[in-house]
Design a protein around this motif. Structure first.
Motif, PDB file in Angstrom:
ATOM      1  N   ASP A  90       0.966  -1.127  -0.241  1.00  0.00           N
ATOM      2  CA  ASP A  90       0.365  -0.468   0.212  1.00  0.00           C
ATOM      3  C   ASP A  90       0.876   1.298  -0.154  1.00  0.00           C
ATOM      4  O   ASP A  90       1.486   1.281   0.372  1.00  0.00           O
ATOM      5  CB  ASP A  90      -0.714   0.094   0.661  1.00  0.00           C
ATOM      6  CG  ASP A  90      -2.212  -0.903   1.524  1.00  0.00           C
ATOM      7  OD1 ASP A  90      -2.319  -1.466   0.370  1.00  0.00           O
ATOM      8  OD2 ASP A  90      -2.569  -1.553   2.335  1.00  0.00           O
ATOM      9  N   TYR A  91       0.190   2.189  -0.763  1.00  0.00           N
ATOM     10  CA  TYR A  91       0.843   3.503  -0.961  1.00  0.00           C
ATOM     11  C   TYR A  91      -0.193   5.073  -0.656  1.00  0.00           C
ATOM     12  O   TYR A  91      -0.854   4.390  -1.329  1.00  0.00           O
ATOM     13  CB  TYR A  91       2.569   3.271  -2.253  1.00  0.00           C
ATOM     14  CG  TYR A  91       1.231   3.973  -3.072  1.00  0.00           C
ATOM     15  CD1 TYR A  91       1.517   4.559  -3.781  1.00  0.00           C
ATOM     16  CD2 TYR A  91       1.110   2.303  -3.695  1.00  0.00           C
ATOM     17  CE1 TYR A  91       0.662   4.733  -5.217  1.00  0.00           C
ATOM     18  CE2 TYR A  91       0.040   2.107  -5.222  1.00  0.00           C
ATOM     19  CZ  TYR A  91      -0.011   3.489  -5.721  1.00  0.00           C
ATOM     20  OH  TYR A  91      -0.333   3.292  -6.535  1.00  0.00           O
ATOM     21  N   ALA A  92       0.842   6.515  -0.376  1.00  0.00           N
ATOM     22  CA  ALA A  92       0.153   6.964  -0.896  1.00  0.00           C
ATOM     23  C   ALA A  92       0.483   7.933  -2.044  1.00  0.00           C
ATOM     24  O   ALA A  92       1.341   7.696  -2.687  1.00  0.00           O
ATOM     25  CB  ALA A  92       0.279   8.216   0.393  1.00  0.00           C
ATOM     26  N   LEU A  93      -1.055   8.670  -2.831  1.00  0.00           N
ATOM     27  CA  LEU A  93      -0.678   8.861  -4.255  1.00  0.00           C
ATOM     28  C   LEU A  93      -1.084  10.870  -3.331  1.00  0.00           C
ATOM     29  O   LEU A  93      -1.164  10.967  -2.018  1.00  0.00           O
ATOM     30  CB  LEU A  93      -1.611   8.217  -4.655  1.00  0.00           C
ATOM     31  CG  LEU A  93      -1.955   7.189  -5.310  1.00  0.00           C
ATOM     32  CD1 LEU A  93      -3.211   6.855  -5.996  1.00  0.00           C
ATOM     33  CD2 LEU A  93      -0.775   7.429  -6.528  1.00  0.00           C
ATOM     34  N   GLU A  94      -0.336  11.309  -4.300  1.00  0.00           N
ATOM     35  CA  GLU A  94      -0.439  12.684  -4.867  1.00  0.00           C
ATOM     36  C   GLU A  94      -1.744  13.260  -4.208  1.00  0.00           C
ATOM     37  O   GLU A  94      -2.442  14.505  -3.684  1.00  0.00           O
ATOM     38  CB  GLU A  94       0.038  13.013  -6.027  1.00  0.00           C
ATOM     39  CG  GLU A  94      -0.392  14.946  -5.901  1.00  0.00           C
ATOM     40  CD  GLU A  94       0.635  15.312  -7.315  1.00  0.00           C
ATOM     41  OE1 GLU A  94       0.155  16.185  -8.345  1.00  0.00           O
ATOM     42  OE2 GLU A  94       0.787  14.585  -8.169  1.00  0.00           O
ATOM     43  N   TYR A  95      -2.924  12.313  -4.677  1.00  0.00           N
ATOM     44  CA  TYR A  95      -4.200  12.421  -4.361  1.00  0.00           C
ATOM     45  C   TYR A  95      -5.365  11.589  -4.232  1.00  0.00           C
ATOM     46  O   TYR A  95      -6.304  11.080  -4.768  1.00  0.00           O
ATOM     47  CB  TYR A  95      -4.933  12.896  -5.900  1.00  0.00           C
ATOM     48  CG  TYR A  95      -4.338  12.234  -7.751  1.00  0.00           C
ATOM     49  CD1 TYR A  95      -5.036  11.379  -7.536  1.00  0.00           C
ATOM     50  CD2 TYR A  95      -3.699  13.128  -7.786  1.00  0.00           C
ATOM     51  CE1 TYR A  95      -3.810  10.502  -8.280  1.00  0.00           C
ATOM     52  CE2 TYR A  95      -2.615  12.387  -8.980  1.00  0.00           C
ATOM     53  CZ  TYR A  95      -3.434  11.618  -9.064  1.00  0.00           C
ATOM     54  OH  TYR A  95      -2.909  11.077 -11.007  1.00  0.00           O
ATOM     55  N   VAL A 100      -0.421  -1.901  -5.166  1.00  0.00           N
ATOM     56  CA  VAL A 100       0.827  -2.341  -5.923  1.00  0.00           C
ATOM     57  C   VAL A 100       0.517  -3.419  -5.741  1.00  0.00           C
ATOM     58  O   VAL A 100       0.862  -4.318  -4.850  1.00  0.00           O
ATOM     59  CB  VAL A 100       2.001  -1.510  -6.437  1.00  0.00           C
ATOM     60  CG1 VAL A 100       0.844  -0.224  -7.575  1.00  0.00           C
ATOM     61  CG2 VAL A 100       2.660  -0.651  -5.743  1.00  0.00           C
ATOM     62  N   GLU A 101       0.540  -3.915  -6.645  1.00  0.00           N
ATOM     63  CA  GLU A 101       0.992  -6.219  -6.883  1.00  0.00           C
ATOM     64  C   GLU A 101       1.911  -6.451  -8.092  1.00  0.00           C
ATOM     65  O   GLU A 101       2.276  -5.715  -8.920  1.00  0.00           O
ATOM     66  CB  GLU A 101      -0.171  -6.720  -6.311  1.00  0.00           C
ATOM     67  CG  GLU A 101      -1.122  -6.488  -5.877  1.00  0.00           C
ATOM     68  CD  GLU A 101      -2.668  -6.856  -5.466  1.00  0.00           C
ATOM     69  OE1 GLU A 101      -2.765  -7.432  -4.586  1.00  0.00           O
ATOM     70  OE2 GLU A 101      -3.047  -7.684  -6.915  1.00  0.00           O
ATOM     71  N   GLY A 124       5.315   7.892  -4.405  1.00  0.00           N
ATOM     72  CA  GLY A 124       4.537   6.947  -3.256  1.00  0.00           C
ATOM     73  C   GLY A 124       4.851   6.024  -4.186  1.00  0.00           C
ATOM     74  O   GLY A 124       5.002   4.603  -3.652  1.00  0.00           O
ATOM     75  N   THR A 125       4.888   6.090  -5.479  1.00  0.00           N
ATOM     76  CA  THR A 125       4.285   4.403  -6.468  1.00  0.00           C
ATOM     77  C   THR A 125       5.398   3.833  -6.741  1.00  0.00           C
ATOM     78  O   THR A 125       5.543   2.807  -6.157  1.00  0.00           O
ATOM     79  CB  THR A 125       3.279   4.957  -7.742  1.00  0.00           C
ATOM     80  OG1 THR A 125       2.294   5.565  -7.502  1.00  0.00           O
ATOM     81  CG2 THR A 125       3.150   3.668  -8.699  1.00  0.00           C
TER      82      THR A 125
END
Length: 174
Positions: A90-95, A100-101, A124-125
């Motif tokens: 799991d990660y935080a995006l700009e919005y 991702v897997e 983040g990605t």
């Protein structure tokens, strides 16, 4: 020339965001060739085993560069898009937030991996993808992007984590 072929769409996907659209670059045969050739030339002498491309625009250029380098291509996808056994992060995006897997058998221990995507914003990605690569035992050789947005701090974030980055062009303060 690469930068001049990238379209900016204001206020997408939300107000205040300047979306850098590479579809205008990809549809231009010379522009696409310049991107693939520039990335090939940068990594031709490197000992890269695979390219990991991030969904979805990282697939387009990543697969072309992998083909030209004679190495395999591995997709990192959004949650639920890969059919086999996966490892996720799991990660935080700009919005917002996302996950991702990667297939759990996509990378072998000690393989050198080039991470490739169309754009680095907050990082983040890309950071999530590096976590997956390393959990599978791969070594991140470098993180490469067509576009860098230095004002959003993604490259600096990756550098602080110990990763080398490369961008073909930047949109700074624009």
């Amino acid at each position: 020339m690469i930068k001049s072929l990238i379209r900016t769409i204001p206020n997408y996907p939300k107000p205040g965001v300047q979306f850098r659209d590479i579809t205008t670059l990809l549809k231009d045969a010379d522009g696409l060739r310049q991107v693939v050739d520039a990335l090939y030339e940068r990594y031709a002498a490197a000992k890269i085993d695979k390219i990991v491309g991030i969904e979805s625009r990282g697939f387009i250029v990543g697969a072309a560069v992998a083909y030209k380098l004679g190495v395999g291509f591995v997709p990192v996808r959004k949650k639920g898009k890969l059919p086999g056994d996966v490892l996720g992060h799991d990660y935080a995006l700009e919005y917002g937030t996302d996950r991702v897997e990667i297939h759990s058998d996509a990378i072998s221990p000690n393989e050198n991996i080039l991470l490739l995507d169309d754009l680095i914003a907050t990082g983040g990605t890309a950071e999530a993808a590096t976590v997956l690569i390393e959990k599978l035992g791969g070594n991140v050789f470098e993180c490469a992007f067509i576009i860098g947005l230095p004002d959003l701090g993604g490259e600096q974030r990756l550098h602080q984590l110990g990763y080398s980055t490369f961008t073909l062009c930047e949109f700074e303060g624009e």
